[in-house]
Design an enzyme around this catalytic site. Structure first.
Site: not given
Ligand code: HXC
Length: 514
Positions: A169-170, A404-405
């Site tokens: 993501g961001g 040019g290079a």
């Molecule tokens: C809260 C989160 C989390 C999140 C993971 N966890 N990402 N909790 N917010 N963003 C938690 C899970 O719920 C889980 O908790 C634990 O962390 C481990 O995650 P898993 O999913 O079991 O691990 P894995 O299978 O290795 O997968 C990793 C992952 C997946 C691919 C990163 O967790 C995932 O897709 N997370 C969401 C990614 C995402 O879309 N983030 C937002 C991006 S947008 P439990 O307690 O269940 O074990 C963004 C905007 C930023 O970031 C903008 C800035 C300008």
């Protein structure tokens, strides 16, 4: 009232809690994924007993009480690498997936502010599921706080980002705003939109590695600058990279005494360039023979390999090497090579690292795709970067410096301080065949044997223009040198230029072609 012993017991309990991160089960999961924990990584990165943690007990006021973990999924502080101070943060995937909260942001921002004020490099070890979903817009705003500090730190202190797990993501924009992105080949990945969204939008099924692993970002996208097998190897690479960089833009990089002598003559260089100009050779051989033994650290080795950039040392002093690579696409400059060279030149200039340029390029790559892709504005970046750079600049024309290079690759007119050439140098407006077709069009059209005449004209053109002496006559080349003596020549030139002072006109900022 608590007794002093009880007060200490509370502190030790909280500290112990912070040290455990997400607890033994999640630590085991982290290890099973082939990753180290945040604290294990920092222990490898920093000199023993040098780490001073800041914010170990900060925890998020949001969410369930039992989910609150001291430190809130990130370990931040100061330490030393080979005795030099650094600011560090390491996201702890064992705590809520290292997800980014307002508390995490406060901790990172604190380190960034202190590092900018104290003039010390910032190293981030990224391993996070992105914005903490439960915190909503708070965590989005928090990213903005980090981004703006990334920008304020840019060109002031070196910033290095390691991608050791997810970076999605961001969240990717913080590493992208730093100077160097180093990825773990086994566990790191970066993308704006993940495989699920890609599948929904395009129907294409890709793994996280296929979409945003090191192979993608080091070879195709150019987002990452280096990669290594795993956490440990990435950490070693960070230490090595840091050894070429100063603490900040007001300091010089450290001098590391070489194994080899400054006056080392290298006879092999005299026969490195093949007599047949269509034949390539590996520019790495040249770089390694000239620079201090084993000192070349190539940056972006797999992206745009028709150009080679990286740090090296000459008599122990760090230098930035920029070179064309005749072994790939004859060393022609294209869009990606232009971006790669220009960015590297700017990094060297920002951090007081002299630039050595080895030129062997037939020019900018001709082609519709290149034109449509904006090779003009990308190529302009090289000219901009070299012109703007005030660090000592030395160039060596090894063979082709065409069109040019020639101008773009650190020519005298772009404020290069010393321009050398080897006797094999060919400095001309354009290639022999193209030139002859234009200059001798009429004679060739009416010739009885145009092919034979063409050959004669080409030989004549080469004799006249494909040498360094015409340019040396005009002062465009300061000295034609024997290839074998390139190392001592460069070292002596750098010694002269070490105290160079050059300033650009005052302005808010230039408008870099992008
Ligand atoms: C809260 C989160 C989390 C999140 C993971 N966890 N990402 N909790 N917010 N963003 C938690 C899970 O719920 C889980 O908790 C634990 O962390 C481990 O995650 P898993 O999913 O079991 O691990 P894995 O299978 O290795 O997968 C990793 C992952 C997946 C691919 C990163 O967790 C995932 O897709 N997370 C969401 C990614 C995402 O879309 N983030 C937002 C991006 S947008 P439990 O307690 O269940 O074990 C963004 C905007 C930023 O970031 C903008 C800035 C300008």
């Amino acid at each position: 009232m608590e007794t002093p012993e009880e007060q200490l017991a509370t502190l030790f309990r909280l500290r112990e809690r912070a040290l455990q991160g997400g607890g033994p089960e999640r630590v085991a999961q982290q290890h099973a994924r082939g990753k180290l924990t945040a604290r294990e990584r920092l222990a490898l990165l920093l000199d023993p007993n040098s780490f001073q943690e800041i914010g170990a007990l900060a925890s998020s006021p949001l969410g369930d009480e039992d989910q609150r973990v001291p430190g809130d999924g990130i370990v931040t502080g100061f330490g030393k690498i080979n005795g030099r101070r650094v600011a560090v943060f390491a996201q702890d995937f064992t705590v809520m997936g290292g997800s980014f909260s307002a508390v995490q942001a406060n901790k990172i921002c604190r380190m960034q502010d202190l590092a900018i004020e104290s003039g010390i490099p910032i190293i981030g070890l990224n391993d996070s599921g992105g914005a903490r979903i439960q915190e909503g817009v708070r965590s989005l705003a928090a990213y903005g706080e980090v981004f703006v500090r990334n920008v304020m730190a840019s060109g002031v202190v070196p910033q290095i980002s390691a991608i050791l797990g997810p970076c999605a993501g961001g969240a990717v924009y913080s590493p992208a705003l730093t100077d160097f992105v180093i990825m773990s080949e086994s566990t790191g990945y970066m993308f704006l939109t993940g495989p699920d969204v890609i599948k929904a939008v395009s129907g294409r099924e890709l793994s996280t590695q296929e979409l945003g692993g090191a192979a993608v970002h080091c070879v195709r996208s150019g987002v990452a600058h280096l990669s290594a097998a795993d956490d440990r190897a990435v950490i070693e690479l960070i230490k090595r990279l840091l050894s070429y960089l100063p603490q900040n833009n007001n300091e010089d990089p450290p001098q590391i005494m070489p194994y080899d002598r400054a006056d080392r003559i290298e006879p092999a260089l005299n026969s490195l360039v093949p007599a047949d100009e269509r034949q390539g050779y590996d520019i790495h051989t040249l770089i390694n023979l000239i620079c201090d033994y084993d000192s070349f650290l190539e940056i972006q080795p797999l992206f745009a390999p028709n150009a080679v950039v990286g740090f090296a040392r000459l008599d122990g002093y760090a230098v930035g090497i920029v070179a064309n690579q005749p072994a790939v696409m004859a060393g022609a400059l294209d869009i990606d090579a232009s971006d790669k060279i220009a960015r590297f030149v700017r990094i060297c200039d920002a951090f007081n690292i002299p630039l050595i340029t080895f030129v062997d390029t037939p020019g900018f790559l001709p082609g519709v795709e290149q034109e449509y892709g904006g090779v003009i504005r990308h190529g302009a970046k090289i000219i901009y970067a070299y012109s703007e750079a005030t660090v000592p600049k030395i160039s060596v024309v090894v063979r082709k410096a065409i069109g040019g290079a020639y101008v773009a690759m650190s020519s005298k007119q772009l404020r290069c301080d010393l321009n050398f050439a080897w006797p094999s140098a060919q400095i001309a407006v354009m290639g022999a065949e193209g030139a002859v077709r234009i200059l001798r069009r009429e004679e060739l059209r009416t010739a009885e044997n145009p092919a034979q005449l063409m050959e004669q004209f080409i030989a004549d053109y080469r004799r006249r223009y494909f040498n360094p002496y015409h340019a040396a006559d005009l002062g465009q080349i300061d000295e034609v040198i024997e290839p074998a003596e390139t190392r001592p020549r460069l070292i002596r030139a750098l010694e002269i230029l070490r105290t160079k002072v050059q300033q650009n006109p005052p302005r808010k900022h230039g408008l870099y072609p992008s």
